[in-house]
Design an enzyme around this catalytic site. Sequence first.
Site, PDB file in Angstrom:
ATOM      1  N   LYS A 256      12.247  18.545 -26.660  1.00  0.00           N
ATOM      2  CA  LYS A 256      12.813  17.920 -24.807  1.00  0.00           C
ATOM      3  C   LYS A 256      13.453  18.407 -24.798  1.00  0.00           C
ATOM      4  O   LYS A 256      15.612  18.257 -25.107  1.00  0.00           O
ATOM      5  CB  LYS A 256      12.346  16.612 -25.267  1.00  0.00           C
ATOM      6  CG  LYS A 256      11.959  15.557 -24.260  1.00  0.00           C
ATOM      7  CD  LYS A 256      11.776  14.188 -24.390  1.00  0.00           C
ATOM      8  CE  LYS A 256      11.237  13.083 -23.229  1.00  0.00           C
ATOM      9  NZ  LYS A 256      10.763  12.044 -23.954  1.00  0.00           N
ATOM     10  N   GLU A 346      -2.274   0.143 -25.778  1.00  0.00           N
ATOM     11  CA  GLU A 346      -1.921  -0.497 -25.059  1.00  0.00           C
ATOM     12  C   GLU A 346      -3.037  -1.031 -26.222  1.00  0.00           C
ATOM     13  O   GLU A 346      -3.115  -3.071 -25.803  1.00  0.00           O
ATOM     14  CB  GLU A 346      -2.336  -0.648 -23.992  1.00  0.00           C
ATOM     15  CG  GLU A 346      -0.954  -0.024 -23.486  1.00  0.00           C
ATOM     16  CD  GLU A 346      -1.118   1.338 -23.780  1.00  0.00           C
ATOM     17  OE1 GLU A 346       0.376   2.243 -23.017  1.00  0.00           O
ATOM     18  OE2 GLU A 346      -1.747   1.686 -23.502  1.00  0.00           O
ATOM     19  N   ARG A 374      -5.398  -1.138 -19.299  1.00  0.00           N
ATOM     20  CA  ARG A 374      -5.920  -0.105 -20.655  1.00  0.00           C
ATOM     21  C   ARG A 374      -6.591  -0.813 -21.629  1.00  0.00           C
ATOM     22  O   ARG A 374      -7.366  -1.124 -22.087  1.00  0.00           O
ATOM     23  CB  ARG A 374      -5.419   0.707 -20.946  1.00  0.00           C
ATOM     24  CG  ARG A 374      -4.842   2.175 -20.474  1.00  0.00           C
ATOM     25  CD  ARG A 374      -4.397   2.860 -21.075  1.00  0.00           C
ATOM     26  NE  ARG A 374      -3.956   4.479 -20.675  1.00  0.00           N
ATOM     27  CZ  ARG A 374      -4.225   5.569 -20.993  1.00  0.00           C
ATOM     28  NH1 ARG A 374      -3.714   5.279 -22.399  1.00  0.00           N
ATOM     29  NH2 ARG A 374      -4.589   6.926 -20.100  1.00  0.00           N
TER      30      ARG A 374
END
Length: 601
Positions: A256, A346, A374
């Site tokens: 990253k 979630e 979700r």
Amino acid sequence: MGNKTQTYKVGELLQQINLPKDVRSLSQNQLQQLADEVRQYIIDVVSENGNAHFGANLGTVELTVALHYVFNTPYDLLVWDVGHQAYGHKILTGRKDVFSTIRKKGGISGFPSREESEYDTFGVGHSSTSISAVLGMAVADKLKGIFDRHHIAVIGDGAMTAGLAFEGLNHAGFAKDTDVLVILNDNSMSIDPNVGALNEYLVRISESYKGTNLFEALDFSYYGPIDGHNMDEVVDMLIKLKAEKGPKLLHCITKKGKGYKYSEEGNPTKWHAPGFFNKETGEFLKSQNDAPQTPKYQDVFGYTLLELAQKNQQIVGVTPAMPTGSSMDIMMRELPERVFDVGIAEQHAVTFSAGLATQGMIPFCNIYSTFMQRAYDQVIHDVALQNLHVVFCLDRAGLVGADGATHHGAYDLAYMRSIPNMIISAPMNEEELRNLMLTAQSKETGPFVIRYPRGRGVMVDWKIPMQLVEIGKGRVVSEGNDMAVLSIGHVGNFVQDAISEIHKEGLSVAHYDLRFLKPLDERLLHEVFTNFNKIITVEDGCLEGGMGSAILEFMADNNYAAKVMRLGIPDRFIHHGTQEELQQECAFDKEGIIKAIRMPV
């Protein structure tokens, strides 16, 4: 694409690239130069944009170039898992000249969007959808008799922790006669560092792959790990996999922030979406619109949660991969054993919280409003049906700004208020947020929702002693005689600003802050409907089924008659822009409220 574009220097090779067919006209030894120029273009634009994603996009540049070089996009179907890694894709697929408008009102989206480009084969906002989506595309092609098309999903290792990703893998591994390539972009990060057993497993197989692994056990052909920044290695492997049929997974190791010194060497979480920065020095710059004298709501939540937890040993924190984004990292640093980052999961976060609550713990489960959708089934069946004491803190409620339609927290008021046993609240300012958190942890049983917006509050001195709030009790913010405005949450401040201005015109407007959508303050509402025949409701949520709808239901159930005007998010998806621009578009900013007040009965 109406936003004015800004001119940036484009590399010599990138100038020649308008569509992926131009990439495919290059020789393989030119691809790294193209990748370097794409990466520099991202650095140039994002450093001056102030509101775009950075680190993850730098990490996928070589992979992006290689994919469009090897595969015949858009005929071959490429699905990106979240837009945090798709900026290079946008630059190479006809949006180079408008890239500087990304995430700005009228400009291009920060996420793949089917409305925006045929190269964006599937719209995404939250993670972990790519495998299921690309498998659906592959099966559809099989049913239509199309056998020469490739189907590629690019998914991050953070996204792989979600249950949906495993459901897709489970089905795809069984569908052996479909041509699906899953590319695992493994940089050991989502926004914060990845957590969990899967992360540790990926580290192990990336360091020393020996024999059968999890993906092969699911009947995927596993390839890698390879260096996702070695252009020749990536291209050669993609060419090889292009010739093979059936479900296969390519494990790419990337970094990253790759290619920019300060993001490579710095904190990757801070470089996920750094805001304005000096590209020469890596220094973060303040936006002219920042108001550092008032805190972010998420920080008020974080510091207050720690304060409460230090006094109450039953309190624990739960977040699905957003400790920094929710500011739960504040408690995590001080009380690490009582904060649980469960990864991008979630549904698990909610049911895990329910399990904690059955044993007397008080979980503060912090999930962005849009991502709570979700876990709706778990909220109903695992928490509300059992009347368990879970505190749901819904961050980013309402219009969030540049993330756009996939991220607006437009629906929580509507979808939560239909659930029995639910308490639903929203603070107008930082003091009320603290008071509601104190009240929520003091309640003996039942689920308790506190929703608050993205961004800053209104109070400079907010660290004042907390006080319990009577559940279901609203308050009179200002008295008036001509009409009443009912609000819930932070938008009450817009109402106050509007009333202060309209007062100069001789209009006397009463303002009521409901604080609770469920239970409603019926005594307050009886007072309002008895004394006013013009009532305006204001909410940062959808009009269908929201607070205004609740007021109309109360009016009908109690045989009142009044003119009720509802301000909020209309029945359409709102695209990206600043919060202020979008509030104006939806007409519940100060000027929109003034206009509603001025309208005759």
